[in-house]
Write a protein that holds these residues in place. Structure first.
Motif, PDB file in Angstrom:
ATOM      1  N   ALA A 139      16.767  59.709 -35.203  1.00  0.00           N
ATOM      2  CA  ALA A 139      16.390  59.502 -33.803  1.00  0.00           C
ATOM      3  C   ALA A 139      16.003  60.818 -33.140  1.00  0.00           C
ATOM      4  CB  ALA A 139      17.544  58.843 -33.053  1.00  0.00           C
ATOM      5  N   GLU A 140      16.688  61.906 -33.547  1.00  0.00           N
ATOM      6  CA  GLU A 140      16.396  63.216 -32.954  1.00  0.00           C
ATOM      7  C   GLU A 140      14.992  63.683 -33.326  1.00  0.00           C
ATOM      8  OE1 GLU A 140      18.215  67.774 -32.802  1.00  0.00           O
ATOM      9  OE2 GLU A 140      19.075  66.281 -34.166  1.00  0.00           O
ATOM     10  N   GLU A 141      14.620  63.503 -34.624  1.00  0.00           N
ATOM     11  CA  GLU A 141      13.278  63.889 -35.054  1.00  0.00           C
ATOM     12  C   GLU A 141      12.209  63.093 -34.294  1.00  0.00           C
ATOM     13  OE1 GLU A 141      12.835  65.299 -39.591  1.00  0.00           O
ATOM     14  OE2 GLU A 141      13.699  63.288 -39.384  1.00  0.00           O
ATOM     15  N   HIS A 142      12.451  61.801 -34.179  1.00  0.00           N
ATOM     16  CA  HIS A 142      11.500  60.936 -33.473  1.00  0.00           C
ATOM     17  C   HIS A 142      11.367  61.365 -32.018  1.00  0.00           C
ATOM     18  CE1 HIS A 142      10.214  57.286 -31.253  1.00  0.00           C
ATOM     19  NE2 HIS A 142       9.413  57.110 -32.314  1.00  0.00           N
ATOM     20  N   TYR A 143      12.477  61.648 -31.375  1.00  0.00           N
ATOM     21  CA  TYR A 143      12.452  62.014 -29.954  1.00  0.00           C
ATOM     22  C   TYR A 143      11.736  63.346 -29.753  1.00  0.00           C
ATOM     23  CZ  TYR A 143      13.947  63.619 -25.390  1.00  0.00           C
ATOM     24  OH  TYR A 143      13.953  64.109 -24.105  1.00  0.00           O
ATOM     25  N   ASN A 144      12.037  64.331 -30.615  1.00  0.00           N
ATOM     26  CA  ASN A 144      11.465  65.667 -30.433  1.00  0.00           C
ATOM     27  C   ASN A 144       9.937  65.640 -30.453  1.00  0.00           C
ATOM     28  OD1 ASN A 144      13.958  66.857 -30.204  1.00  0.00           O
ATOM     29  ND2 ASN A 144      14.088  67.466 -32.364  1.00  0.00           N
ATOM     30  N   ILE A 145       9.361  64.961 -31.455  1.00  0.00           N
ATOM     31  CA  ILE A 145       7.893  64.948 -31.561  1.00  0.00           C
ATOM     32  C   ILE A 145       7.261  64.091 -30.473  1.00  0.00           C
ATOM     33  CG2 ILE A 145       5.928  64.297 -33.016  1.00  0.00           C
ATOM     34  CD1 ILE A 145       7.240  66.720 -34.081  1.00  0.00           C
ATOM     35  N   THR A 146       7.795  62.874 -30.254  1.00  0.00           N
ATOM     36  CA  THR A 146       7.184  61.991 -29.246  1.00  0.00           C
ATOM     37  C   THR A 146       7.297  62.585 -27.851  1.00  0.00           C
ATOM     38  OG1 THR A 146       9.248  60.723 -29.159  1.00  0.00           O
ATOM     39  CG2 THR A 146       7.487  59.869 -30.568  1.00  0.00           C
ATOM     40  N   ASP A 147       8.408  63.273 -27.567  1.00  0.00           N
ATOM     41  CA  ASP A 147       8.555  63.922 -26.260  1.00  0.00           C
ATOM     42  C   ASP A 147       7.540  65.052 -26.113  1.00  0.00           C
ATOM     43  OD1 ASP A 147      10.025  64.370 -23.738  1.00  0.00           O
ATOM     44  OD2 ASP A 147      10.500  66.309 -24.668  1.00  0.00           O
ATOM     45  N   GLU A 148       7.314  65.796 -27.205  1.00  0.00           N
ATOM     46  CA  GLU A 148       6.330  66.874 -27.166  1.00  0.00           C
ATOM     47  C   GLU A 148       4.916  66.298 -27.015  1.00  0.00           C
ATOM     48  OE1 GLU A 148       5.560  71.091 -29.516  1.00  0.00           O
ATOM     49  OE2 GLU A 148       6.979  69.620 -30.327  1.00  0.00           O
ATOM     50  N   CYS A 149       4.665  65.164 -27.667  1.00  0.00           N
ATOM     51  CA  CYS A 149       3.361  64.486 -27.505  1.00  0.00           C
ATOM     52  C   CYS A 149       3.117  64.129 -26.042  1.00  0.00           C
ATOM     53  CB  CYS A 149       3.305  63.222 -28.353  1.00  0.00           C
ATOM     54  SG  CYS A 149       3.121  63.503 -30.122  1.00  0.00           S
ATOM     55  N   ALA A 150       4.155  63.585 -25.402  1.00  0.00           N
ATOM     56  CA  ALA A 150       4.026  63.189 -23.991  1.00  0.00           C
ATOM     57  C   ALA A 150       3.718  64.401 -23.121  1.00  0.00           C
ATOM     58  CB  ALA A 150       5.298  62.499 -23.525  1.00  0.00           C
ATOM     59  N   ARG A 151       4.381  65.538 -23.406  1.00  0.00           N
ATOM     60  CA  ARG A 151       4.140  66.747 -22.607  1.00  0.00           C
ATOM     61  C   ARG A 151       2.715  67.271 -22.824  1.00  0.00           C
ATOM     62  NH1 ARG A 151       9.240  68.364 -24.539  1.00  0.00           N
ATOM     63  NH2 ARG A 151       8.273  70.034 -25.774  1.00  0.00           N
ATOM     64  N   GLU A 152       2.233  67.225 -24.077  1.00  0.00           N
ATOM     65  CA  GLU A 152       0.889  67.703 -24.363  1.00  0.00           C
ATOM     66  C   GLU A 152      -0.171  66.818 -23.708  1.00  0.00           C
ATOM     67  OE1 GLU A 152      -0.168  70.430 -25.830  1.00  0.00           O
ATOM     68  OE2 GLU A 152       1.873  71.137 -26.210  1.00  0.00           O
ATOM     69  N   LEU A 153       0.044  65.497 -23.736  1.00  0.00           N
ATOM     70  CA  LEU A 153      -0.898  64.587 -23.086  1.00  0.00           C
ATOM     71  C   LEU A 153      -0.919  64.795 -21.577  1.00  0.00           C
ATOM     72  CD1 LEU A 153      -0.262  61.323 -25.145  1.00  0.00           C
ATOM     73  CD2 LEU A 153      -2.336  62.717 -25.168  1.00  0.00           C
ATOM     74  N   ALA A 154       0.273  65.060 -21.005  1.00  0.00           N
ATOM     75  CA  ALA A 154       0.347  65.329 -19.565  1.00  0.00           C
ATOM     76  C   ALA A 154      -0.406  66.618 -19.234  1.00  0.00           C
ATOM     77  CB  ALA A 154       1.804  65.436 -19.133  1.00  0.00           C
ATOM     78  N   TRP A 155      -0.280  67.622 -20.136  1.00  0.00           N
ATOM     79  CA  TRP A 155      -1.011  68.875 -19.899  1.00  0.00           C
ATOM     80  C   TRP A 155      -2.523  68.636 -19.961  1.00  0.00           C
ATOM     81  CZ3 TRP A 155      -4.567  71.716 -22.621  1.00  0.00           C
ATOM     82  CH2 TRP A 155      -4.847  72.989 -22.132  1.00  0.00           C
ATOM     83  N   LEU A 156      -2.970  67.831 -20.932  1.00  0.00           N
ATOM     84  CA  LEU A 156      -4.403  67.518 -21.023  1.00  0.00           C
ATOM     85  C   LEU A 156      -4.901  66.821 -19.763  1.00  0.00           C
ATOM     86  CD1 LEU A 156      -4.994  66.250 -24.679  1.00  0.00           C
ATOM     87  CD2 LEU A 156      -6.052  68.221 -23.598  1.00  0.00           C
ATOM     88  N   GLU A 157      -4.095  65.898 -19.260  1.00  0.00           N
ATOM     89  CA  GLU A 157      -4.470  65.155 -18.050  1.00  0.00           C
ATOM     90  C   GLU A 157      -4.601  66.090 -16.858  1.00  0.00           C
ATOM     91  OE1 GLU A 157      -5.631  61.686 -16.196  1.00  0.00           O
ATOM     92  OE2 GLU A 157      -5.067  61.904 -18.304  1.00  0.00           O
TER      93      GLU A 157
END
Length: 507
Positions: free
Chosen positions: A440-458
């Motif tokens: 669960a930790e691995e899944h959370y770390n990457i998906t949370d980072e994905c969300a931050r990167e998408l927010a930065w792109l936006e």
């Protein structure tokens, strides 16, 4: 009104009813202008059976009575009262007329030369009499005198401009020489050679490949134009076998005879292959122009390109159709838009939708879309809905050249941004698809980072290309090995479940 008047003249001359017509248009007319021309014919009571390009019609008139020995490449230089076209055609021994390239400027012609003379005369009045010519009546009279002078200077070395009581009681007289006329119009005349160069480049030819040059349109009577074209092609003799004022109408008559079933020996083997004058496409991610049909594609034609969804679980798409040569749709002309519904919800990039562009023999565009999964089909003929003003057309033509380098940088920048966005979405999909095989930790770390990167792109839609490349490089360093390991683990886990008989993930 013009087409209706022509219909009346034809009926009076022929002594019978005329209900069908072939209409010629400038080669660089866009889809909506061709549609407008066709509608004008219908309103005037005519069935428009074919719309053909003016230079192509002139080439038909040129080639009809010639015995072709081998293939010939013909350049048609068409400078009329309001438009300018350059077309290159290949004429084969079997009377096959194939347009290799077409370009031009729909806002350059004899009227521009008249306006230059008027501006020159207004300056002369200001200098000699200290008066400003402002009234519409005075300007109209100057315009008439300017056009007359332009015509006379094609055969004389000078002309006297006379306008009695021009303004405030002034009787205006001035002498304008051919040299003066050529000087004040020199940039316009030189501009036409840029389009000749462009046509040669588009056709993949050099000056030496051109066998004949045909001058069409009243403005080609100007001696300076004949001199420039002859020098440009290293002293080649310009074709004088066609009347520049009648060649286009003659070509239209030939085309009318062909489509109405004339079986004469000269016409029955004749085949005409025209081209698309402007690139056509749809908008993709972040305003990029996705070209489906490229400029100078032979018509009639039909091309299919594949597009996909830009958002997760998207069930509808708005298809916007554009024409133009620039990489961003905001700089091109929007022809029309329609919606495609009932797309099966799926992650971004999974849905496969075929976009088909069909251009008929009149150069009129029909766009259709087909969802490969459902077979849902939508078709629309692009209507004359977004007419450009004269100023907008002139600006588009000038901007395409002026901002060429900036456009290319913007195109590359947006492509890099789209690659970064696609990589982030793919990383998120991989983690979601294999969530059972990782912690669960691995899944959370990457998906949370994905969300931050998408927010930065936006939040940063207009960053420099280098910044997008830098972030892409950093993500590849941090994620590439992890994502590869997760994918491999997931594949091994799925094979293992299948081997022991648990193909259903719910078991």
């Amino acid at each position: 009104m013009i087409v209706f008047r022509m219909k009346q003249i034809a009926e009076k001359f022929l002594g019978c009813k005329v209900d069908k017509a072939v209409i010629t248009v400038p080669a660089y007319f866009s889809d909506y202008q061709r549609q407008a021309t066709k509608f004008a014919g219908q309103i005037a009571g005519l069935e428009v059976i074919r719309i053909i390009n003016e230079p192509t019609a002139a080439a038909l008139a040129y080639g009809l009575n010639k015995d072709m020995s081998g293939e010939k490449n013909v350049l048609v230089y068409d400078l009329g009262g309001g438009t300018f076209d350059v077309s290159i055609l290949s004429i084969g021994e079997e009377s096959v007329y194939q347009v290799k390239a077409a370009t031009g400027n729909i806002r350059l012609g004899g009227e521009d030369f008249d306006n230059r003379i008027v501006a020159h005369l207004i300056g002369d009045v200001r200098k000699r009499h200290g008066k400003e010519v402002k009234s519409p009546r005075a300007l109209r009279r100057l315009k008439t005198a300017a056009e007359r002078a332009k015509r006379l200077l094609t055969s004389a070395n000078e002309d006297i401009v006379q306008v009695e009581t021009l303004c405030e009681g002034i009787d205006y007289y001035a002498t304008i020489t051919r040299a003066e006329f050529e000087r004040i119009c020199s940039d316009l005349l030189t501009d036409t050679l840029h389009y000749v160069d462009q046509a040669l480049f588009d056709a993949g030819m050099t000056k030496k490949d051109i066998n004949d040059v045909i001058l069409v349109g009243g403005s080609t009577r100007i001696p300076k134009i004949k001199q420039m074209i002859s020098q440009f092609f290293n002293g080649v003799d310009l074709t004088a076998s066609v009347n520049p004022d009648e060649a286009i109408a003659c070509g239209a008559a030939i085309q009318a005879a062909i489509v109405s079933g004339d079986t004469s020996e000269r016409l029955k083997k004749l085949l005409l292959i025209d081209v698309v004058p402007l690139s056509l496409g749809v908008e993709t991610g972040h305003g990029l122009m996705f070209t489906v049909l490229r400029r100078n594609t032979p018509i009639p034609c039909s091309h299919v390109r594949q597009i996909t969804t830009l958002e997760d679980y998207q069930d509808a798409m708005n298809i916007e159709v554009y024409e133009g040569e620039r990489p961003l749709t905001k700089d091109n002309n929007l022809l029309g838009a329609f919606d495609l519904h009932h797309i099966p919800p799926a992650p971004r990039g999974v849905a496969k939708i075929d976009v088909t562009f069909e251009v008929d023999v009149n150069g009129i565009l029909t766009v259709s879309t087909t969802d490969r999964t459902t077979g849902h089909f939508k078709s629309v003929t692009i209507n004359n809905a977004n007419r450009l003003t004269q100023q907008e057309v002139c600006k588009m033509i000038a901007d395409a050249e002026k901002f060429r380098e900036e456009d290319e940088e913007n195109r590359v920048r947006l492509e890099v941004r789209n690659q970064l966005e696609t990589y982030i979405y793919n990383a998120k999909r991989i983690m979601d698809d294999n969530s059972e095989e990782i912690t669960a930790e691995e899944h959370y770390n990457i998906t949370d980072e994905c969300a931050r990167e998408l927010a930065w792109l936006e939040a940063n839609p207009d960053c420099m290309r280098e910044e997008y490349e830098r972030r892409m490089s950093e993500l590849l360093k941090r994620w590439a090995l992890k994502l590869r390991r997760v994918e491999q683990t997931g594949q091994i886990y799925k094979r293992h479940r299948n081997d022991i008989g648990f193909s259903d993930p719910g078991h």
